[in-house]
Structure formats: structure tokens, C-alpha cells
Design an enzyme around this catalytic site. Sequence first.
Site, PDB file in Angstrom:
ATOM      1  N   GLN A 252       2.002  -5.911  -3.334  1.00 25.30           N
ATOM      2  CA  GLN A 252       2.450  -6.013  -1.933  1.00 25.30           C
ATOM      3  C   GLN A 252       3.725  -5.171  -1.752  1.00 25.30           C
ATOM      4  O   GLN A 252       3.946  -4.247  -2.504  1.00 25.30           O
ATOM      5  CB  GLN A 252       2.671  -7.467  -1.525  1.00 25.30           C
ATOM      6  CG  GLN A 252       1.409  -8.307  -1.400  1.00 25.30           C
ATOM      7  CD  GLN A 252       0.843  -8.762  -2.717  1.00 25.30           C
ATOM      8  OE1 GLN A 252       1.527  -9.423  -3.488  1.00 25.30           O
ATOM      9  NE2 GLN A 252      -0.406  -8.447  -2.999  1.00 25.30           N
TER      10      GLN A 252
ATOM     11  N   ASP B  94       0.809  -1.219   0.000  1.00 24.89           N
ATOM     12  CA  ASP B  94       0.000   0.000   0.000  1.00 24.89           C
ATOM     13  C   ASP B  94       0.844   1.271   0.000  1.00 24.89           C
ATOM     14  O   ASP B  94       0.444   2.300   0.553  1.00 24.89           O
ATOM     15  CB  ASP B  94      -0.971   0.019   1.201  1.00 24.89           C
ATOM     16  CG  ASP B  94      -1.898  -1.171   1.192  1.00 24.89           C
ATOM     17  OD1 ASP B  94      -2.262  -1.624   0.087  1.00 24.89           O
ATOM     18  OD2 ASP B  94      -2.247  -1.659   2.278  1.00 24.89           O
TER      19      ASP B  94
ATOM     20  N   LYS C 285       1.813   2.299  -5.014  1.00 26.60           N
ATOM     21  CA  LYS C 285       2.438   1.816  -6.253  1.00 26.60           C
ATOM     22  C   LYS C 285       1.526   2.080  -7.449  1.00 26.60           C
ATOM     23  O   LYS C 285       1.990   2.438  -8.530  1.00 26.60           O
ATOM     24  CB  LYS C 285       2.706   0.307  -6.149  1.00 26.60           C
ATOM     25  CG  LYS C 285       3.632  -0.058  -4.997  1.00 26.60           C
ATOM     26  CD  LYS C 285       3.738  -1.557  -4.820  1.00 26.60           C
ATOM     27  CE  LYS C 285       2.477  -2.232  -4.345  1.00 26.60           C
ATOM     28  NZ  LYS C 285       2.034  -1.866  -2.986  1.00 26.60           N
TER      29      LYS C 285
ATOM     30  N   GLY D 296      -4.570  -4.238  -3.884  1.00 26.96           N
ATOM     31  CA  GLY D 296      -5.574  -3.208  -4.147  1.00 26.96           C
ATOM     32  C   GLY D 296      -4.820  -1.936  -4.484  1.00 26.96           C
ATOM     33  O   GLY D 296      -4.198  -1.346  -3.616  1.00 26.96           O
ATOM     34  N   HIS D 297      -4.801  -1.574  -5.755  1.00 24.22           N
ATOM     35  CA  HIS D 297      -4.011  -0.425  -6.209  1.00 24.22           C
ATOM     36  C   HIS D 297      -4.948   0.697  -6.642  1.00 24.22           C
ATOM     37  O   HIS D 297      -5.853   0.473  -7.446  1.00 24.22           O
ATOM     38  CB  HIS D 297      -3.100  -0.843  -7.377  1.00 24.22           C
ATOM     39  CG  HIS D 297      -2.065  -1.870  -6.972  1.00 24.22           C
ATOM     40  ND1 HIS D 297      -1.161  -2.401  -7.846  1.00 24.22           N
ATOM     41  CD2 HIS D 297      -1.802  -2.447  -5.765  1.00 24.22           C
ATOM     42  CE1 HIS D 297      -0.371  -3.260  -7.199  1.00 24.22           C
ATOM     43  NE2 HIS D 297      -0.758  -3.310  -5.940  1.00 24.22           N
TER      44      HIS D 297
HETATM   45  P1  GDP Z   1      -0.853   0.453  -3.530  1.00 21.46           P
HETATM   46  O1  GDP Z   1      -1.439  -0.829  -3.085  1.00 21.46           O
HETATM   47  O2  GDP Z   1       0.621   0.510  -3.263  1.00 21.46           O
HETATM   48  O3  GDP Z   1      -1.169   0.818  -4.945  1.00 21.46           O
HETATM   49  O4  GDP Z   1      -1.498   1.588  -2.606  1.00 21.46           O
HETATM   50  P2  GDP Z   1      -3.062   1.727  -2.204  1.00 21.46           P
HETATM   51  O5  GDP Z   1      -3.812   2.206  -3.384  1.00 21.46           O
HETATM   52  O6  GDP Z   1      -3.543   0.487  -1.542  1.00 21.46           O
HETATM   53  O7  GDP Z   1      -2.977   2.826  -1.061  1.00 21.46           O
HETATM   54  C1  GDP Z   1      -2.471   4.097  -1.293  1.00 21.46           C
HETATM   55  C2  GDP Z   1      -3.569   5.123  -0.937  1.00 21.46           C
HETATM   56  O8  GDP Z   1      -2.984   6.412  -0.845  1.00 21.46           O
HETATM   57  C3  GDP Z   1      -4.637   5.242  -1.999  1.00 21.46           C
HETATM   58  O9  GDP Z   1      -5.858   5.524  -1.366  1.00 21.46           O
HETATM   59  C4  GDP Z   1      -4.183   6.427  -2.840  1.00 21.46           C
HETATM   60  O10 GDP Z   1      -5.244   7.101  -3.503  1.00 21.46           O
HETATM   61  C5  GDP Z   1      -3.593   7.309  -1.766  1.00 21.46           C
HETATM   62  N1  GDP Z   1      -2.489   8.178  -2.204  1.00 21.46           N
HETATM   63  C6  GDP Z   1      -1.554   7.954  -3.154  1.00 21.46           C
HETATM   64  N2  GDP Z   1      -0.626   8.927  -3.154  1.00 21.46           N
HETATM   65  C7  GDP Z   1      -1.001   9.795  -2.175  1.00 21.46           C
HETATM   66  C8  GDP Z   1      -0.432  10.987  -1.668  1.00 21.46           C
HETATM   67  O11 GDP Z   1       0.631  11.452  -2.070  1.00 21.46           O
HETATM   68  N3  GDP Z   1      -1.105  11.596  -0.648  1.00 21.46           N
HETATM   69  C9  GDP Z   1      -2.252  11.119  -0.137  1.00 21.46           C
HETATM   70  N4  GDP Z   1      -2.831  11.784   0.857  1.00 21.46           N
HETATM   71  N5  GDP Z   1      -2.811   9.981  -0.589  1.00 21.46           N
HETATM   72  C10 GDP Z   1      -2.181   9.327  -1.592  1.00 21.46           C
HETATM   73  P1  IMO Z   2      -0.903  -4.081  -2.307  1.00 20.41           P
HETATM   74  O1  IMO Z   2      -0.457  -4.623  -3.637  1.00 20.41           O
HETATM   75  C1  IMO Z   2      -0.919  -4.542   2.026  1.00 20.41           C
HETATM   76  C2  IMO Z   2      -0.901  -8.618   3.575  1.00 20.41           C
HETATM   77  C3  IMO Z   2      -2.145  -9.104   4.286  1.00 20.41           C
HETATM   78  C4  IMO Z   2      -1.518 -10.084   5.271  1.00 20.41           C
HETATM   79  C5  IMO Z   2      -0.390 -10.706   4.459  1.00 20.41           C
HETATM   80  C6  IMO Z   2      -0.746 -12.029   3.800  1.00 20.41           C
HETATM   81  O2  IMO Z   2      -2.211  -3.398  -2.341  1.00 20.41           O
HETATM   82  O3  IMO Z   2       0.183  -3.293  -1.683  1.00 20.41           O
HETATM   83  P2  IMO Z   2      -2.282 -12.723   1.748  1.00 20.41           P
HETATM   84  O4  IMO Z   2      -3.731 -12.509   1.503  1.00 20.41           O
HETATM   85  O5  IMO Z   2      -1.396 -12.155   0.701  1.00 20.41           O
HETATM   86  O6  IMO Z   2      -1.928 -14.153   2.047  1.00 20.41           O
HETATM   87  O7  IMO Z   2      -1.981 -11.921   3.131  1.00 20.41           O
HETATM   88  O8  IMO Z   2      -0.067  -9.766   3.444  1.00 20.41           O
HETATM   89  N1  IMO Z   2      -1.132  -8.098   2.203  1.00 20.41           N
HETATM   90  C7  IMO Z   2      -1.094  -6.805   1.890  1.00 20.41           C
HETATM   91  N2  IMO Z   2      -0.929  -5.721   2.666  1.00 20.41           N
HETATM   92  N3  IMO Z   2      -1.033  -4.409   0.680  1.00 20.41           N
HETATM   93  C8  IMO Z   2      -1.175  -5.488  -0.106  1.00 20.41           C
HETATM   94  O9  IMO Z   2      -1.172  -5.416  -1.451  1.00 20.41           O
HETATM   95  C9  IMO Z   2      -1.247  -6.758   0.491  1.00 20.41           C
HETATM   96  N4  IMO Z   2      -1.410  -8.006   0.021  1.00 20.41           N
HETATM   97  C10 IMO Z   2      -1.322  -8.817   1.082  1.00 20.41           C
HETATM   98  O10 IMO Z   2      -2.812  -8.054   4.938  1.00 20.41           O
HETATM   99  O11 IMO Z   2      -0.937  -9.377   6.339  1.00 20.41           O
HETATM  100 MG    MG Z   3      -2.941  -1.552  -1.816  1.00 23.18          MG
END
Ligand code: GDP
Ligand code: IMO
Ligand code: MG
Length: 457
Positions: free
Chosen positions: A230, A13, A16, A40-41
Amino acid sequence: MPGTCVIGLQWGDEAKGKLVDLLTEEHDIVVRYQGGANAGHTVVCNGQTWKLSLIPSGILRDGVTCVVTGGVVLDPASVIREMDGLESRGVSMGSKLLLSDRAHVVFPWHIAEDRLLDGSLSGGEAIGTTGRGIGPCYRDKVGRSLAIRLGDLYRPDFRDTLGHIVEVKNRLLAGWASAGHTALAELDAAAIHDDYARHAERLRPHVADTTAFLLDAAEEGKRLLFEGAQGSLLDIDHGTFPFVTSSNSSGVGVASGSGVPGRWVDRVIGVLKAYSTRVGGGPLPTEQSNATGEYLRERGREYGTVTRRPRRCGWFDAVAARYTARLSGVDELSVMLLDVLSGLDEVRICSAYEIDGRRVTQFPSHADDLKRAVPVYETLPGWGEDLSAVRGYDNLPRAARNYLDRIGELLGRPVSIVSVGPDREQTILRDRVGPRDGSAAPPKPWPRHPHPSPANA
Ligand code: GDP
Ligand code: IMO
Ligand code: MG
């Protein structure tokens, strides 16, 4: 050489998805090569928010091919839901999406096993998986005899193979369920066959030998963008085992997951939040279970994209991030969500741990040691300014620049990208720092404070 990798350096998270969407402009192909629907991106552009899981975050740009390789574990119903969701909002898949015939398929028994085994049966602290069947599907892949790949769904023996596996799985699941004092409905092979045969027909136009496709593309000079899922600290081999995911989510997974040799990659971007988060179980040394943690969670909207669980939050951990930057072969850093830190009087960076009274700068290999790690912090002045409209590095408050500079210094890599909000536009791109031809000086070594392994403790 044409490849760029985007790798999360923390526990996932790191934003990316935002970065991949941004970089897609300079690439022809975006590749998801490990993980599955646990990812979840989020991409925010033109006032719209997109949540992507199995489909690469390049899908929102025209003229880009999105490839899901054999290193991914693929839940057909989940991909179809995602495709439908995108198409209903005007994003057409057409021939833009390719799915590897080598990708292992997630079945209902994987999801049932995931939920059964990570809960009451685990004995110790639960991993807190996403419940998407990821670990059990990878387990069957490695075990081989109970595995089905996407290409197998189109073969004449699919029904028989499935029937055999369902028989075995029903027995295994019944045993596990009774050990956990729960009841489970029997799997119905015929119903599962019909569902998956239907999914297979829907996916047929997208299924391909993506290894051959990517090797051809690389040789033709197409620009490839590898989208890590991840984060490196969740890597099955190099993360905080057993509180990890089941794939190589650090930079080491790119070649094995995609089938494209590492020598085709010439730019590795390590993505970091400006602080730390983790969702699920396992050690998080800099966790703030206090008002600071709440502040970060609320300002950063730190709730899981997939499961909506509140994310655990804490200060930036440079010991962990330096370890993963080295492990993942990172050239440069992209620091995201910097805006979230505005309003704190001071900000902290963990630059060493104390474990059992010893100062340590080497990331421990055992989760129990990491659980005992007490962070040693450097405290820097905070800043009050709202950063969300800042677009130039030099326009950031001095304290914010100092903070980023210190992160770059501790990790031994330049911070080349800074994100100050979720939108594509809320990004500061600095000039590329230093040559990428191998002539740059290697990162400055840290003083060695090794963590003793049991063999030499
Ligand atoms: P990923 O899994 O690495 O793609 O990240 P996620 O999408 O799960 O979580 C990142 C969260 O931060 C999302 O809700 C984005 O919309 C939000 N986000 C991304 N860049 C920024 C930033 O620079 N500032 C803030 N406040 N939110 C951001
Ligand atoms: P993105 O791509 C954050 C965590 C789960 C758990 C562990 C194992 O959005 O960054 P799994 O279901 O993979 O066997 O769970 O890894 N986990 C993540 N945490 N971002 C993710 O993906 C994750 N994918 C798995 O919460 O701790
Ligand atoms: Mg994510």
C-alpha cells in the site's frame, strides 16, 4: 547496519514491486511485513510480467530468502495460488519462502464481512476495499477472541476453536446480512476445517518463527530489504482515515510488522509516482476528472493490479508527499513512471492547499478537510520526448529534470532513482546523494501554513 526500506508515499501502486526487485540484487532477504492479498506488485523482467501479492517481490532472484512476517494477514489459498503460479513458470519456492507462524489467517467470514460492511451498511461513502478480507482479519486480530494465527492451524485444538468461531460468525453475519437486506449462505465449519487443514499441510515446510529468523539474520550482518505494501496515505493511523487500509503502511509499520527494531534500517527509500493515483473512495485533492486524467490513466495503464478497477489520476501532490516523506523518515526519493508525463504541454505540482479560503501547507488530519482542499499549483513546462530509452539523468530533457528537481526541493530529499518504464532496465540510478551517517543537513523547512485543528480553529 544492514536494512533498506521501500515505502510508498502516496495511495499505493507507486511501483514498489519494480523497485524491490531491482534492489534485491544488493540484499539477502526481502521482507513483507504488513497488509495482505490486497497488494498487487508488478515486476517486469526479460520480457515477462509477474504479479505478486503476498509473496515478496524478491522471489524472482536466486539466493534470496523471502519472508512474510507476523504483521501480514495471510490468506492460505491465496498464497498457495501464488506459489503454484510462480512454480508453473519455473520459479521454485524450495526453502526460499518463509511464512510467520504469527501471521493472522484470513478466513471466508472475513471476506464476507469485508463485502457486506463496505457496501450498503457503511452509511456514508464506501472505502472501496479490495474485498480480500483485510480489515475484518485485522479487526479480529486486535479483538483477539475470534482470531486464528497460522501457527494455530497445526495445534490439536484447531478444529474446536474453528467450530466455536464459526458459530459466532454465523450469528454475526446473519445479523449484518439481514440489516443489509441480503442473504448469505451459512458457513460450514467442517468444510472450512478440511480446506484449511489441507492448506496447512501444503504450507508446513514454509512456516517458521520469522521474528527469530530476522533477528538472527540482522545480527549476522545479512542485508534486509523491507517491502512496504500500500502507501503511506493509506496508513491506518496516519493516512486519510477512514479511507485507508487496516495496517501501518507508512514507514512507521516496519518495526512493529517485522519484529526487527528500526535501528537496523539505515536507508529508507520513498517511492512516488510522478503524478497521483488512487483506487477506491476517499479524497484525492489533485484528481483530474478530465482529459488530463484520462491521458494519465491510458498512458500509465492505471487499472488496479488486484481488482482491475480504473485508478483515479491527478497531478503530483507535494503537500501530501512531503507529509509522508517526513512521516516515513525517508532519506531519498525514487520517482516512478516519469515516462507517462511525456507529451503534456505543461505539468503541475500542487505545493499548497486552500481550505475555506486559507492557504495551508500542512496535510490535514481529517478527510473532510482534505475533501474541501483546493490545490494551489505550480505550473512547469512539459516535454514531448519519449523517455523510455533514457538511462542517464543528464540525458533526460531539461524540463523533465526541472520537474524532478522541483519535487526533490519541495520534499527536502534527493531524487536518487528515476523510472522510465516498467522493465528492470528502464531505470536511472543516480549516485547516492549525501552521507547517510546523520551528518547531512536536515531538509529545509517549508514556510509554516498550518491547518487549524478543531481545537484551535
Ligand atoms: P506497486 O503496487 O507499488 O508495486 O505498483 P503496481 O505494480 O500495482 O503498479 C505499478 C504499475 O506501473 C505496474 O503495472 C508496473 O509494471 C508499471 N510501472 C512501473 N514502473 C514504471 C515506469 O517507470 N513507467 C511505466 N510506464 N510503468 C511503470
Ligand atoms: P499495493 O501494495 C492501492 C486501497 C483499496 C481501498 C483501501 C482499503 O499494490 O500498493 P483494503 O482492501 O486494504 O481494506 O482497502 O486501500 N488499497 C490499495 N490501493 N494499492 C494497494 O496495494 C492497495 N491496497 C489497498 O483500494 O481504497
Ligand atoms: Mg499495486
